[in-house]
Design a protein around this motif. Structure first.
Motif, PDB file in Angstrom:
ATOM      1  N   GLU A   1       0.833  -1.207   0.000  1.00 45.16           N
ATOM      2  CA  GLU A   1       0.000   0.000   0.000  1.00 45.16           C
ATOM      3  C   GLU A   1       0.865   1.254   0.000  1.00 45.16           C
ATOM      4  O   GLU A   1       0.570   2.223  -0.693  1.00 45.16           O
ATOM      5  CB  GLU A   1      -0.919   0.015   1.226  1.00 45.16           C
ATOM      6  N   ASP A   2       1.935   1.222   0.776  1.00 45.65           N
ATOM      7  CA  ASP A   2       2.818   2.383   0.883  1.00 45.65           C
ATOM      8  C   ASP A   2       3.482   2.707  -0.457  1.00 45.65           C
ATOM      9  O   ASP A   2       3.539   3.860  -0.865  1.00 45.65           O
ATOM     10  CB  ASP A   2       3.867   2.128   1.963  1.00 45.65           C
ATOM     11  N   ILE A   3       3.975   1.697  -1.145  1.00 43.60           N
ATOM     12  CA  ILE A   3       4.666   1.931  -2.415  1.00 43.60           C
ATOM     13  C   ILE A   3       3.686   2.354  -3.501  1.00 43.60           C
ATOM     14  O   ILE A   3       4.039   3.103  -4.422  1.00 43.60           O
ATOM     15  CB  ILE A   3       5.502   0.711  -2.862  1.00 43.60           C
ATOM     16  N   ARG A   4       2.426   1.891  -3.419  1.00 46.28           N
ATOM     17  CA  ARG A   4       1.428   2.247  -4.437  1.00 46.28           C
ATOM     18  C   ARG A   4       1.041   3.725  -4.376  1.00 46.28           C
ATOM     19  O   ARG A   4       0.616   4.278  -5.384  1.00 46.28           O
ATOM     20  CB  ARG A   4       0.184   1.388  -4.289  1.00 46.28           C
ATOM     21  N   ARG A   5       1.188   4.331  -3.205  1.00 46.84           N
ATOM     22  CA  ARG A   5       0.859   5.756  -3.081  1.00 46.84           C
ATOM     23  C   ARG A   5       1.842   6.556  -3.920  1.00 46.84           C
ATOM     24  O   ARG A   5       3.044   6.404  -3.809  1.00 46.84           O
ATOM     25  CB  ARG A   5       0.946   6.214  -1.632  1.00 46.84           C
TER      26      ARG A   5
ATOM     27  N   LEU B   1       2.371   6.405  -7.146  1.00 46.79           N
ATOM     28  CA  LEU B   1       2.809   5.826  -8.412  1.00 46.79           C
ATOM     29  C   LEU B   1       1.992   6.424  -9.557  1.00 46.79           C
ATOM     30  O   LEU B   1       0.811   6.736  -9.392  1.00 46.79           O
ATOM     31  CB  LEU B   1       2.626   4.305  -8.410  1.00 46.79           C
ATOM     32  N   PRO B   2       2.603   6.558 -10.710  1.00 49.39           N
ATOM     33  CA  PRO B   2       1.842   7.085 -11.850  1.00 49.39           C
ATOM     34  C   PRO B   2       0.749   6.103 -12.288  1.00 49.39           C
ATOM     35  O   PRO B   2       0.832   4.905 -12.040  1.00 49.39           O
ATOM     36  CB  PRO B   2       2.896   7.246 -12.942  1.00 49.39           C
ATOM     37  N   GLN B   3      -0.271   6.634 -12.955  1.00 50.11           N
ATOM     38  CA  GLN B   3      -1.407   5.817 -13.403  1.00 50.11           C
ATOM     39  C   GLN B   3      -0.993   4.718 -14.375  1.00 50.11           C
ATOM     40  O   GLN B   3      -1.613   3.667 -14.417  1.00 50.11           O
ATOM     41  CB  GLN B   3      -2.451   6.722 -14.077  1.00 50.11           C
ATOM     42  N   ASP B   4       0.050   4.961 -15.170  1.00 52.78           N
ATOM     43  CA  ASP B   4       0.429   4.001 -16.206  1.00 52.78           C
ATOM     44  C   ASP B   4       1.463   2.971 -15.753  1.00 52.78           C
ATOM     45  O   ASP B   4       2.034   2.256 -16.563  1.00 52.78           O
ATOM     46  CB  ASP B   4       0.940   4.749 -17.449  1.00 52.78           C
ATOM     47  N   VAL B   5       1.676   2.880 -14.463  1.00 53.50           N
ATOM     48  CA  VAL B   5       2.643   1.909 -13.944  1.00 53.50           C
ATOM     49  C   VAL B   5       2.150   0.491 -14.259  1.00 53.50           C
ATOM     50  O   VAL B   5       0.949   0.225 -14.289  1.00 53.50           O
ATOM     51  CB  VAL B   5       2.870   2.108 -12.434  1.00 53.50           C
ATOM     52  N   ILE B   6       3.071  -0.418 -14.496  1.00 50.33           N
ATOM     53  CA  ILE B   6       2.740  -1.820 -14.742  1.00 50.33           C
ATOM     54  C   ILE B   6       2.952  -2.590 -13.441  1.00 50.33           C
ATOM     55  O   ILE B   6       4.020  -2.530 -12.858  1.00 50.33           O
ATOM     56  CB  ILE B   6       3.629  -2.414 -15.873  1.00 50.33           C
ATOM     57  N   GLU B   7       1.912  -3.306 -13.033  1.00 53.70           N
ATOM     58  CA  GLU B   7       2.005  -4.128 -11.819  1.00 53.70           C
ATOM     59  C   GLU B   7       1.678  -5.552 -12.197  1.00 53.70           C
ATOM     60  O   GLU B   7       0.596  -5.833 -12.715  1.00 53.70           O
ATOM     61  CB  GLU B   7       1.033  -3.598 -10.770  1.00 53.70           C
ATOM     62  N   GLU B   8       2.611  -6.455 -11.940  1.00 53.50           N
ATOM     63  CA  GLU B   8       2.412  -7.868 -12.258  1.00 53.50           C
ATOM     64  C   GLU B   8       2.823  -8.718 -11.055  1.00 53.50           C
ATOM     65  O   GLU B   8       3.586  -8.273 -10.208  1.00 53.50           O
ATOM     66  CB  GLU B   8       3.261  -8.273 -13.468  1.00 53.50           C
ATOM     67  N   THR B   9       2.320  -9.929 -11.024  1.00 52.95           N
ATOM     68  CA  THR B   9       2.669 -10.889  -9.990  1.00 52.95           C
ATOM     69  C   THR B   9       3.805 -11.775 -10.510  1.00 52.95           C
ATOM     70  O   THR B   9       3.761 -12.210 -11.665  1.00 52.95           O
ATOM     71  CB  THR B   9       1.458 -11.760  -9.621  1.00 52.95           C
TER      72      THR B   9
END
Length: 72
Positions: free
Chosen positions: A54-58, A60-68
């Motif tokens: 949660e802390d790192i997501r604050r 971040l730009p909208q176009d960031v790529i998040e994958e598992t």
């Protein structure tokens, strides 16, 4: 998420057990039985990881790529 982490468990002088996870700084647990201390440690690890995410997501730009990713 599934991962295998280390639980170091010791008997507490006052009774019961305490545990730490060396891979996750700050993660510790306590309980009257080994099963209780392991569950307490799992909960602590989960809370720490959720909080860090949660802390790192604050901010971040909208176009960031998040994958598992999986760790074998």
């Amino acid at each position: 998420m599934k991962a295998e982490l280390t639980a170091i468990i010791e008997a507490a002088e006052e009774g019961g057990y305490w545990a730490i996870c060396p891979e996750i700084p700050g993660a510790n647990g306590q309980g009257e039985t080994i099963e209780e201390v392991k569950e307490s440690l799992k909960n602590a690890i989960q809370l720490i990881l959720e909080d860090r995410l949660e802390d790192i997501r604050r901010g971040l730009p909208q176009d960031v790529i998040e994958e598992t990713i999986s760790i074998p």
